[in-house]
Design a protein around this motif. Structure first.
Motif, PDB file in Angstrom:
ATOM      1  N   ASP A 183      -7.733   4.692   4.074  1.00  0.00           N
ATOM      2  CA  ASP A 183      -7.543   3.915   2.840  1.00  0.00           C
ATOM      3  C   ASP A 183      -8.497   4.386   1.746  1.00  0.00           C
ATOM      4  O   ASP A 183      -8.126   4.507   0.575  1.00  0.00           O
ATOM      5  CB  ASP A 183      -7.751   2.416   3.097  1.00  0.00           C
ATOM      6  N   GLU A 196       0.842  -1.204   0.000  1.00  0.00           N
ATOM      7  CA  GLU A 196       0.000   0.000   0.000  1.00  0.00           C
ATOM      8  C   GLU A 196       0.879   1.257   0.000  1.00  0.00           C
ATOM      9  O   GLU A 196       0.604   2.219  -0.728  1.00  0.00           O
ATOM     10  CB  GLU A 196      -0.858  -0.008   1.269  1.00  0.00           C
ATOM     11  N   HIS A 226       0.272   2.978   9.981  1.00  0.00           N
ATOM     12  CA  HIS A 226       0.694   1.589   9.774  1.00  0.00           C
ATOM     13  C   HIS A 226       1.739   1.192  10.814  1.00  0.00           C
ATOM     14  O   HIS A 226       1.671   0.115  11.398  1.00  0.00           O
ATOM     15  CB  HIS A 226       1.307   1.421   8.369  1.00  0.00           C
TER      16      HIS A 226
HETATM   17 FE   LIG Z   1      -3.544   1.613   4.952  1.00  0.00          FE
END
Ligand SMILES: [Fe+2]
Length: 167
Positions: free
Chosen positions: A126, A66, A85
């Motif tokens: 996201d 990602e 993260h």
């Molecule tokens: Fe993410």
């Protein structure tokens, strides 16, 4: 497991409209469900340790991919996203250490925490990066073709699914 018993049910609204990323998010949901079953059935320390290991490896690999996508697309909020993260990885490492070093049981509160974290992360930051990338004209489709091939290779070498798919 019947539908009513699914701990974390995947819903269409969790989609970020990037298939590779959706597939990986669903895989994370599957691993959490597998962990829930293991904890509920008191499957024992080794089984739980194996699932936790699959969860952390898969999470790391997914985050790395990602982040690469956001970097290649020159996404402006890459740094704060990476920070989210990093924090989760630290929490997962702490959870694994607690389990392995002290042999403490994995508590249901921790599962609930992971479920809420993942759901909120997917539907929050996201979804935000995915929308920004698609608006910026970055070719997500060609990136996905490259990423899918890379992930197939990585999956073949790691085989984490063998750990958690054995119910
Ligand atoms: Fe993410």
């Amino acid at each position: 497991m019947t539908n009513e018993e699914v701990f974390f049910k995947w819903l269409p609204e969790y989609s970020v409209n990037i298939k590779t990323i959706d597939d990986q998010h669903q895989e994370l949901v599957n691993i959490l469900n597998r962990l829930f079953v293991a904890v509920s059935k008191r499957e024992g320390s080794n089984a739980i340790a194996g699932i936790l290991d699959a969860l952390t490896s898969y999470t790391r690999t997914h985050f790395a991919l990602e982040e690469r996508l956001m970097r290649e697309a020159k996404y402006k909020d890459l740094i704060p996203h990476m920070e989210e993260h990093r924090k989760l990885i630290t929490q997962l490492d702490e959870l694994c250490n607690k389990h392995m070093m002290e042999e403490k049981p994995i508590y249901f509160e921790m599962l609930s925490f992971l479920k809420s974290w993942l759901r909120d992360h997917i539907q929050g930051v996201d979804t935000k990066y995915s929308a920004a990338l698609q608006q910026s004209g970055f070719s997500v489709a060609s990136w996905e073709r490259e990423a899918s091939a890379e992930f197939a290779l990585m999956s073949a070498s790691k085989k984490w699914w063998e750990v958690w798919k054995v119910a």
